[in-house]
Structure formats: C-alpha cells, structure tokens
Design a protein around this motif. Structure first.
Motif, mmCIF file in Angstrom:
data_model
loop_
_atom_site.group_PDB
_atom_site.id
_atom_site.type_symbol
_atom_site.label_atom_id
_atom_site.label_comp_id
_atom_site.label_asym_id
_atom_site.label_seq_id
_atom_site.Cartn_x
_atom_site.Cartn_y
_atom_site.Cartn_z
ATOM 1 N N ALA A 1 81.280 40.358 -33.964
ATOM 2 C CA ALA A 1 79.890 40.488 -33.485
ATOM 3 C C ALA A 1 79.604 41.890 -32.953
ATOM 4 O O ALA A 1 78.479 42.382 -33.051
ATOM 5 N N ALA A 2 80.634 42.554 -32.417
ATOM 6 C CA ALA A 2 80.423 43.881 -31.823
ATOM 7 C C ALA A 2 80.337 44.994 -32.868
ATOM 8 O O ALA A 2 80.046 46.143 -32.528
ATOM 9 N N TYR A 3 80.594 44.680 -34.133
ATOM 10 C CA TYR A 3 80.566 45.704 -35.184
ATOM 11 C C TYR A 3 79.158 46.255 -35.325
ATOM 12 O O TYR A 3 78.206 45.515 -35.568
ATOM 13 N N ASP A 4 79.017 47.555 -35.157
ATOM 14 C CA ASP A 4 77.675 48.153 -35.188
ATOM 15 C C ASP A 4 77.589 49.337 -36.137
ATOM 16 O O ASP A 4 76.603 50.069 -36.143
ATOM 17 N N GLY A 5 78.641 49.531 -36.938
ATOM 18 C CA GLY A 5 78.611 50.642 -37.887
ATOM 19 C C GLY A 5 78.938 51.984 -37.249
ATOM 20 O O GLY A 5 78.932 53.012 -37.928
ATOM 21 N N LYS A 6 79.214 51.970 -35.935
ATOM 22 C CA LYS A 6 79.575 53.234 -35.258
ATOM 23 C C LYS A 6 81.009 53.175 -34.753
ATOM 24 O O LYS A 6 81.839 53.999 -35.120
ATOM 25 N N LYS A 7 81.296 52.198 -33.902
ATOM 26 C CA LYS A 7 82.631 52.082 -33.332
ATOM 27 C C LYS A 7 83.617 51.635 -34.428
ATOM 28 O O LYS A 7 83.267 50.882 -35.322
ATOM 29 N N ARG A 8 84.874 52.106 -34.326
ATOM 30 C CA ARG A 8 85.904 51.725 -35.289
ATOM 31 C C ARG A 8 86.698 50.510 -34.803
ATOM 32 O O ARG A 8 86.945 50.370 -33.611
ATOM 33 N N PHE A 9 87.090 49.641 -35.736
ATOM 34 C CA PHE A 9 87.833 48.430 -35.392
ATOM 35 C C PHE A 9 89.118 48.342 -36.216
ATOM 36 O O PHE A 9 89.166 48.835 -37.345
ATOM 37 N N LEU B 1 88.104 33.291 -30.063
ATOM 38 C CA LEU B 1 89.161 34.049 -29.386
ATOM 39 C C LEU B 1 88.609 35.369 -28.844
ATOM 40 O O LEU B 1 88.962 35.789 -27.735
ATOM 41 N N ILE B 2 87.753 36.025 -29.622
ATOM 42 C CA ILE B 2 87.179 37.295 -29.167
ATOM 43 C C ILE B 2 86.268 37.052 -27.959
ATOM 44 O O ILE B 2 86.338 37.766 -26.950
ATOM 45 N N ALA B 3 85.420 36.001 -28.048
ATOM 46 C CA ALA B 3 84.485 35.722 -26.935
ATOM 47 C C ALA B 3 85.232 35.413 -25.644
ATOM 48 O O ALA B 3 84.772 35.752 -24.555
ATOM 49 N N GLU B 4 86.397 34.756 -25.776
ATOM 50 C CA GLU B 4 87.173 34.396 -24.581
ATOM 51 C C GLU B 4 88.101 35.527 -24.132
ATOM 52 O O GLU B 4 88.878 35.341 -23.204
ATOM 53 N N GLY B 5 88.028 36.656 -24.810
ATOM 54 C CA GLY B 5 88.853 37.806 -24.426
ATOM 55 C C GLY B 5 90.322 37.629 -24.779
ATOM 56 O O GLY B 5 91.170 38.359 -24.287
ATOM 57 N N LYS B 6 90.624 36.631 -25.630
ATOM 58 C CA LYS B 6 92.026 36.355 -25.955
ATOM 59 C C LYS B 6 92.544 37.241 -27.069
ATOM 60 O O LYS B 6 93.756 37.396 -27.231
ATOM 61 N N CYS B 7 91.649 37.768 -27.896
ATOM 62 C CA CYS B 7 92.111 38.780 -28.850
ATOM 63 C C CYS B 7 91.085 39.899 -28.932
ATOM 64 O O CYS B 7 89.934 39.728 -28.514
ATOM 65 N N VAL B 8 91.509 41.032 -29.429
ATOM 66 C CA VAL B 8 90.607 42.184 -29.490
ATOM 67 C C VAL B 8 89.662 41.996 -30.678
ATOM 68 O O VAL B 8 90.023 41.357 -31.674
ATOM 69 N N PRO B 9 88.455 42.519 -30.583
ATOM 70 C CA PRO B 9 87.550 42.429 -31.741
ATOM 71 C C PRO B 9 88.174 43.157 -32.926
ATOM 72 O O PRO B 9 88.686 44.275 -32.781
ATOM 73 N N MET B 10 88.179 42.503 -34.070
ATOM 74 C CA MET B 10 88.784 43.110 -35.254
ATOM 75 C C MET B 10 88.043 42.667 -36.509
ATOM 76 O O MET B 10 87.340 41.656 -36.499
ATOM 77 N N ILE B 11 88.206 43.447 -37.571
ATOM 78 C CA ILE B 11 87.738 43.069 -38.901
ATOM 79 C C ILE B 11 88.819 42.190 -39.522
ATOM 80 O O ILE B 11 90.009 42.456 -39.336
#
Lengths: 394, 394
Positions: free
Chosen positions: A163-171, A200-210
């Motif tokens: 969800a945090a993917y915005d085309g600017k930050k790298r994942f 998992l991402i929403a609960e902070g259990k894993c890092v946001p990733m592609i």
C-alpha cells in the motif's frame, strides 16, 4: 404507472426469476454459515437429488466427507464440529457429481480443480485473521507481462505492490514461486499472498515489500485462458511434456531485470529474497546454486529438490558431485543472510529435505529449519509464507 | 533405483491418480474441441449419469440446450453446428444439476453464476480475434484500492494500463462501468476489456489509454470474497437494500482524483471518457449531468437511465423537469466531443433510450446512435466497447 413502466417492471421480474433459476435454484439458501464457535453449516437446495455430501479439509491432514440431510423444503444441510481458525476448501458431491457450492460465488482454482473456500477466525491473533480481507491499507495486485529473452516469450506474472508504494520510495522484493501444475495465479488465490502481506505489513510484523509471483512453467507463457493457446486444458504432465528452451532458473534473471526496470526496487542482493513451494522450492534451491550473490534470503518450502534446474517431478534428488559441491561452497562462502527450510512431518518429500540438511550439516553451512505437522498442502505453505516474510529485509 | 526413489515415485503416482479423480474423473477427455468450420464438440465423462446436456448462447439471442449422447467409454458428447466468430458461454446439466465443464479450467463469474467460455475465430479480422489473447504487447491489469471520502470507504477497482505505459508519458483515461449485480471484475472477465484494448491498440485502431473499471455499488467496497465482509453471497437486491452514503455518481470524482494522483494521466477534460452498460449506462448518464465539463466523451450502452443518480432498477425513467433541463443544457452548451448511445433492437430498455433520444432531438443536442441486433447481453457490450474505444481521444 404508465404502461411502459409496467412493461419494464414485468421484464425485470421475469429476468430476475430467470436469474434466480440460473443461480442454482436456491431460494433463500445461505451457505456456508459460520457460527461463533467455529462450526459451519452448509446448505444446498436440490429437491430431486438422492445423495448429497460436502467434502473439505476439515481436519488437519485429510479431506473429510460429511453426508448432508435433506429437509422438507428440499434444502440439504449439515453442520461441522467446531473448526480451528483456518482457511478451508470444500465442494459438494451431488449423486456422485462433484460441484462447487452455488451459494458461494467465491471460487478458487487449484491447478484445474475448482473449490469454494471459507475462513474461520476467532480473534485478531489467529491464522484466519491473517488470511482474511481486513480493514487495513491494501496493496495492489497486478497481472504484468514481461519479455523473457531466455525463453523467447512474452510471459505473465503477478506483482503485489505494498500500500505504501508510491513510485518514489524503493522497496525490497520477495520472489514467490508456485508448485507443479500451478501458475502465476496460485499464490494469490489459495496462497492468500496479498491478504497475508497486507495484514503482516499493517501489523508491523514485516517490512513493506514488493512480491513477485511468476509463472514457473518454462513451456507456458501464462495461466490457462490467459495464455496464447486459448482455453487450454492442463493435465498432469502437459507443462513438462514439451521441450523448454531453458529451465525456470536459467531464465530467472529475466524476471529480476524486468521487475528492477519497471518498479522502484532495492536492486541489489540485500533487497532480494526468493522462496517457493514444492517445485518452486526446487526452483529456489536451483536459484541459490546458480545465483548465490544475487539474493540474501532463500526459503525452501516443502522443496522438491529433484525439480531444481529442469529436473522432473519423478527424477531423483540431486547427489552431491563436484559441480554441486562447488555451487554450494560458492553460495555459503557468499554468506547469505538466511537459508530457510520448512517442511511438514508427513510431507512425502521429507527424505530429500533431510538429505539436504545432512549435507549442509556435514559442511557446516548455516540454515534455519522449521518443521510442523501435516504434509504437502496449501495450509502449510500459507504458514511458511507467513513465517518467512517476517524474517527477511530486517 | 534406490528404495527412497521408488517410494517417492509411488507417492507421486498415488497423488497423481488422486488428482485425476479430483479433476472430475475424466481420463483423456478434452472439452471443448473447436473445429476448423467453427463447430464445437463438448465431452464429459460420467458413466453413471442418466441425462447430460450442454447449454450455451450458441445462437444470437437465446441460450440453447443440446442433449449429449453417451458413448461406450462413459463419455457424453455432442457437436454444435458451425458457429459464427464470437465468445460463447456454456455449462453442463447433469441429471438436473448445472455444473461447469471439469475439462475447461477457465471459468467466468457473472454476478454469481459460473460459466465456461470458449472463443470461435476464423480470421484476424473477426470478433473472436479481438476477444482472444493474441501475441501482441499486453497491458497490465491491476486490482487497486483507493480512498473514497464521499463514501467513507477504502474501495477496490480494476485498472488497465496499456503496454506502452512507462510511468513517464501521460495517457488518457476511459472509465468503464459495469451493470446491476456486477462489480469491478465484470468488464475484465466477460467483458474481455484487457484483450479488446490490447488488440485494438496493437492494430492501431485506438489510441493507447488507461481503462478504469470501478465497483459501481456504493454499498460494497469490493467484489464478493475480496471485500471486508468475507465470502459473501450476493443476491439480486443485496447491493441496493442497504442505505448508501451517496450515489455512485456523487462519489465518482473520488475515483478520478485517485487515478490522476496515482497514474500519469492527461488530467483534464480532453483526456477523459466515461462509458458503462445497463446500470453503468445510467451512471454514465448521471455523470454527464453532474460533471458536464470533466469529460469529453460519454458512452451509454443499453443504458438503464432510470438508475442514474441513485435511481432503483425498477424506478421510472427520469422525466424532463427544470433541473434536468438545466443539467442537459449545461452539458450540451459545454460541447462534449461525443455523446454516444448504443442499444440492441430487442433490449428491454429500448423505450427509455428512445425517450432520451427524442428529448435530445427536440433540443437539437447532437449525439451518435448505434443500434444492432440482440438484447441486454454481454455479446453486445463487448461490441459497444470495441466501437466506443475507437472513437475517443482522436
């Protein structure tokens, strides 16, 4: 009312009753009904059937058949014992014919078997919750085509963007590989990959990733119906009976290059993980031997190690030899951050995974091992994804 | 062979035979088989059934049932007359029970009815070719969530990006709306939107564009199984029986804003088209009245004009009054580049479309009208999309 309005309403009523008929002849039938204690009632309307049952993976290891009872109104019904939190698959058998539940329009395809699913969840902490669509920020699930010069094909893959993917930050990117007979839709459907990652991402259990879910059959460009060969009928060996230009692993960096050029990725070893189930575990094993310096995290789930590097499902597990030794030495000398092996106690591939672990132990190569109940089933692969995703890019 | 290898092969053989059983008990059954003259053979293995038929839209307007004949090997079969190029839907009826073809794993859901499809194509110039997956550059099909402040929801939509989309160049956007009971998956499935757009763009017949397929039910956030309410059972009125915070049209600019902020769009009137079928045609009509200066191209397909602006399926078509007159005057004073109306001769909504055309004629408002055979069916909506897409952004 004007005559035209009456006519329109009549048409709609006729259409609606036709639709009702088409919708499986099921007046007011709701199925499945999930009760608070986790028991589940199935209902099926068919006044003329003589025998109806529901078959599902209601206990840990095997599928279970429950006979349904016909009520006076023509609705067949049965209620299970309370079920543990889990995603369950089921189908009906009506006078010997296997069908999906006409009252449950969400259907999953596993290879070429259709089943319905439902989820039992009793708290925000259980597996059922992790597999459900919850009110959290949702990532994007895309079907993307890429060019594979190695296979000489345009090929289709599934890409999850957080969800945090915005085309600017790298994942960072996790490559997530399916098993024998599957395709690029498998992990998104029965694997619940997008729901697991969202939660998992929403609960902070894993890092946001592609998450990239390619098609692991080098002789197919896409899933049945989406490929260039029409409404195709896959059978057991169809994907492997045709000569491939290269193995999945030999063509794998085509995928990585396509992803790195299309998305904002952390395009280096520390931003790359690869994991897969069964045949995809074999592919992960092969990728770890071919490209030891391209990925920092490897996850072998119920791995069919004999299927690495173009091996057949019924070929033998690879025996250590000079090339194998050299590949494994190069791999572990490069110090990957994680080499993870997960398998169920009853998995028919246990022996070759045990052999691999013995080899790693004999060489002093470090790995993490996770063993749980059950066999070669999606229930375990959802668990392995949930565990592996929390261990990487941290 | 070692004992472990024998064991593994035995396991695989058992699994494979289990899989065969699960795959509908169909040894070597291929179905459908499309012959060169366009005739189609259906095959279905069931030695114990007493009556099997196939039902499909094999002639222009109605669905047709063909009885199948049982052969000695337990396979039921029937061959159609030669069929015209088209995408066809079908299902089997086995002793009164409607089922999908177990040999054709590509299944479409229309509202909550599952059907198989197949495509007949005889040349690169026919409709079948336009609906097929051909070897042309393929766009990306994504399921995207966006925030709708107007509806107070995170909502799901489908977005097609043309193959040329690279995150740099800007593209125009067609908003493509589904009908009553449908959702954000409808145009991508039976509508064949991504195949139609891929093929038209590759042939230079339409300009590369983004296509946005939102969920047109303001009380639902996503399609069944993908929404926040679990494995939901939609029935006829379920989407409309709950109070909505706002109508689809009142919340529509939330979608446009989400698309313009997420993608490289031509974010102005000349880069925006909106079209929809049935209820979505009503929504298009409502959008044209609410936002006359935001879109340059409007397409009403078999439009349920009475469903504009929160109207019910069985409400009356809107009558001209002062507000309606003012909206329509403002719309046509703003000189949209295209106001397109398409409908089939046998469509039950013909009268209200005729009334709308009479109104436009009486005011001297310009529009294009397309009338063809048939009624309120996907076959026509695929044709209307094919026509409309070629008329816009040129």
């Amino acid at each position: 009312m004007k005559r035209t309005t009456v006519l329109i309403i009549s048409c709609l009523m006729i259409m609606s009753s036709m639709a009702q008929q088409q919708l499986g002849r099921r007046p007011n039938v709701k199925s499945p009904v999930i009760h608070q204690d986790g028991s589940v009632t199935f209902n099926f309307f068919d006044p003329t059937a003589t025998k109806v049952s529901v078959t599902g993976d209601f206990d840990e290891l095997t599928s279970k058949r429950l006979d349904m009872t016909k009520q006076e109104n023509g609705v067949w019904t049965v209620t299970t014992a309370p079920l543990a939190p889990e995603l369950y698959s089921y189908s009906f058998t009506v006078d010997g014919q296997r069908i999906v539940d006409p009252a449950n329009s969400y259907v999953n395809r596993d290879i070429n078997t259709l089943s319905n699913i439902f989820i039992v969840s009793k708290s925000n902490e259980d597996k059922g919750h992790t597999y459900a669509v919850n009110n959290v920020p949702h990532g994007t699930l895309s079907r993307v085509w890429y060019d594979s010069p190695t296979l000489g094909q345009q090929r289709r893959m599934t890409v999850y963007l957080p969800a945090a993917y915005d085309g600017k930050k790298r994942f960072p990117v996790m490559y997530l590989l399916h098993g024998w007979g599957g395709d690029e839709t498998a992990w998104g459907d029965l694997g619940r990959a997008s729901q697991i990652m969202d939660n998992l991402i929403a609960e902070g259990k894993c890092v946001p990733m592609i998450v990239v879910m390619p098609n692991g059959n080098p002789t197919c460009d896409a899933a049945p119906g989406w490929w260039h060969e029409g409404m195709y009928v896959p059978d057991g060996n169809a994907f492997q009976n045709r000569p491939a230009k290269a193995s999945m692993e030999e063509s794998f960096m085509d995928i990585v290059r396509a992803i790195d050029s299309r998305y904002k990725t952390i395009a280096k070893r520390s931003g790359r993980a690869v994991t897969g189930l069964s045949m995809g575990g074999g592919h992960t094993f092969g990728i770890s031997r071919l490209y030891p310096e391209e990925f920092d995290y490897y996850g072998l789930q119920s791995a069919a190690t004999m299927m690495a590097l173009g091996g057949w499902l019924n070929s033998q597990a690879p025996k250590p030899n000079a090339e194998y030794d050299a590949q494994m030495a190069r791999l572990f000398n490069s110090k990957p951050k994680l080499y993870w092996i997960g398998i169920g106690k009853d998995d028919f591939l246990m022996q070759q995974n045990t052999d691999l672990r013995k080899y790693l132990d004999s060489k002093g190569y470090p790995y993490e091992y996770y063993e749980n109940d059950g066999g070669h089933i999606w229930r375990n692969w959802r668990i392995y994804l949930t565990i592996f995703a929390q261990k990487i890019f941290k």
